[in-house]
Design an enzyme around this catalytic site. Structure first.
Site, PDB file in Angstrom:
ATOM      1  N   HIS A  13      25.366  21.769  61.320  1.00 28.81           N
ATOM      2  CA  HIS A  13      25.894  23.036  61.807  1.00 28.81           C
ATOM      3  C   HIS A  13      27.275  23.360  61.195  1.00 28.81           C
ATOM      4  CE1 HIS A  13      22.749  22.681  64.847  1.00 28.81           C
ATOM      5  NE2 HIS A  13      23.245  21.529  65.226  1.00 28.81           N
TER       6      HIS A  13
HETATM    7  O1  RIB Z   1      25.581  23.880  68.681  1.00 26.99           O
HETATM    8  C1  RIB Z   1      26.147  23.158  67.621  1.00 26.99           C
HETATM    9  C2  RIB Z   1      27.631  23.104  67.754  1.00 26.99           C
HETATM   10  O2  RIB Z   1      27.978  22.453  68.979  1.00 26.99           O
HETATM   11  C3  RIB Z   1      28.306  22.274  66.651  1.00 26.99           C
HETATM   12  O3  RIB Z   1      29.591  22.777  66.430  1.00 26.99           O
HETATM   13  C4  RIB Z   1      28.368  20.906  67.260  1.00 26.99           C
HETATM   14  O4  RIB Z   1      29.435  20.131  66.708  1.00 26.99           O
HETATM   15  C5  RIB Z   1      28.670  21.240  68.691  1.00 26.99           C
HETATM   16  O5  RIB Z   1      30.078  21.489  68.788  1.00 26.99           O
END
Ligand code: RIB
Ligand code: CA
Length: 316
Positions: free
Chosen positions: A245
Site C-alpha cells: 500500500h
Molecule cells: O489500509 C492500508 C493502510 O493501513 C496502510 O497504510 C497500512 O500501513 C495501514 O496503515
C-alpha cells in the site's frame, strides 16, 4: 522535492520510507509518526529502526498523536505483528527521536518555509488534521498531499472502510475539507490500486537478490518482513503475496506516470455507525462537495516493482 512523510510503521510504511531514502530527488525534511498500525511508541521506534536500516540516522523523527481525534483507538498488530514490523527483530536503535511533537513540527515547519512542501501520508491523518486545525493557513504552504487511504470497492477493516480512514475518519474529513478550502492538490491512492501492487514471490526474490551481492543492503530484511505480511488478503482474495500500500505513495511522487487517476470530489462518512470511515466519491457533482481530488484508478505494477527494486538496490 522538499517532503514531509507522516506514517505509522507498519511493514508497508517501512518499505515506503526506504524507497524515499533511496531516492535522492526527495529531500526528507522530517518524518512524523502517528498511532495506527501499532502504538505511537512502537511506530516511532520502528521509524528509528528503519532509518538506521536505510543508513539515514541523520533523519529527524517527530512522534505525533497517540490516538485518533474522536474514535477510540484501534491497532492492526494482527496484520503487522506485535512489533509492527512482521516480527523481524532489529538492533536497539541509537538515533534519537526529536523532542518536538509531530503536530508542532508540521505546523511550525509549514509556517516557516517559503517554498511549498509536499506531504506524503501513509497512516491515519490525526497529526495532519490537528496541525490544520491549529493553523489552517499552513495549508497555503502545502504543494500537495499524496495519501494512501480509502477504497472505491470493499474496505479492509469493514466492507466500507479502509484502515487509515477508518481509524480516524474525523481527521480524514478535516484534511480533505481544509485542502478543498485552500485549494491544496490532493492525490488519494486507494486499496483498489494498492491491491494491484502485489509483492509476488518472484518480486520478493528480486529484492533478496539485491542483498546477495551486498550484505549492507536492506532488501533481504524487506523481503523477510513481506513474507509475514498481507496473509489475510492472500487467504481471502487469492493474492500471490502482500499488497504494498504505502510505497505506492512514494512511487507516485517519483513516477506519477505509473498511475492513472480521475478527478472526483470526495469526503469521508463520519456519522453512520455502519459505514464510518468510508471514502465517499462523487463523479458528477450531485453531492455538491467542495473541491476535487485526484483519485488513483490504476497502477503499472511491473513498472512500480522495477522502480522499487532499482531504488532499494542503491541502498547499503
Ligand atoms: O489500509 C492500508 C493502510 O493501513 C496502510 O497504510 C497500512 O500501513 C495501514 O496503515
Ligand atoms: Ca501505514
Amino acid at each position: 522535492m522538499p517532503l514531509i512523510i507522516d506514517c505509522d510503521p507498519g511493514i508497508d510504511d517501512a518499505v515506503a520510507l526506504l524507497l524515499a531514502m533511496a531516492s535522492p530527488q526527495l529531500d526528507i525534511l522530517g518524518i512524523t509518526t502517528v498511532a495506527g498500525n501499532v502504538s505511537i511508541d512502537t511506530t516511532s521506534n520502528n521509524a528509528r529502526s528503519i532509518c538506521e536500516l536505510g543508513q539515514r540516522p541523520d533523519l529527524k523523527i517527530f512522534p505525533g498523536c497517540p490516538r485518533p481525534m474522536v474514535r477510540k483507538p484501534i491497532v492492526a498488530a494482527h496484520v503487522h505483528g506485535e512489533n509492527g514490523l512482521g516480527g523481524v527483530s532489529f538492533p536497539q536503535p541509537q538515533m534519537p527521536l526529536q523532542p518536538l511533537h509531530g503536530v508542532d513540527f508540521l505546523r511550525d515547519s509549514l509556517l516557516q518555509v517559503s517554498a511549498p512542501i509536499t506531504l506524503a501520508t501513509l497512516g491515519p491523518l490525526t497529526n495532519v488534521a490537528t496541525a490544520l486545525i491549529q493553523a489552517p493557513e499552513i495549508a497555503q504552504k502545502l504543494e500537495r498531499i499524496v495519501m494512501m487511504g480509502g477504497a472505491v470497492g470493499a474496505g479492509n477493516v469493514t466492507g466500507a472502510a479502509e484502515f487509515n480512514f477508518y481509524t480516524d475518519p474525523h481527521a480524514a474529513q478535516v484534511v480533505l475539507q481544509t485542502a478543498a478550502e485552500y485549494e491544496v492538490p490532493v492525490v488519494v491512492i486507494p486499496l483498489d490500486v494498492t491491491h494491484r501492487a502485489i509483492a509476488t514471490p518472484a518480486r520478493r526474490q528480486a529484492l533478496r537478490n539485491l542483498s546477495s551481492g551486498n550484505r549492507n543492503n536492506p532488501a533481504e530484511t524487506v523481503a523477510t518482513m513481506l513474507d509475514n505480511y498481507g496473509l489475510r488478503e492472500q487467504r481471502e482474495m487469492g493474492f500471490a503475496g502482500p499488497p504494498l500500500h504505502d510505497p505506492c505513495v512514494i512511487a507516485y511522487l517519483l513516477q506519477p506516470a505509473l498511475f492513472e487517476t480521475e478527478s472526483v470530489s470526495a469526503t469521508i462518512e463520519i456519522t453512520s455507525q455502519l459505514t464510518q470511515g468510508r471514502l465517499v466519491i462523487d463523479r458528477n457533482g450531485e453531492l455538491d462537495l467542495p473541491g476535487q481530488i485526484e483519485l488513483a484508478t490504476n497502477i503499472d505494477a511491473d513498472g512500480f516493482y522495477g522502480l522499487l527494486t532499482e531504488a532499494l538496490g542503491q541502498l547499503g
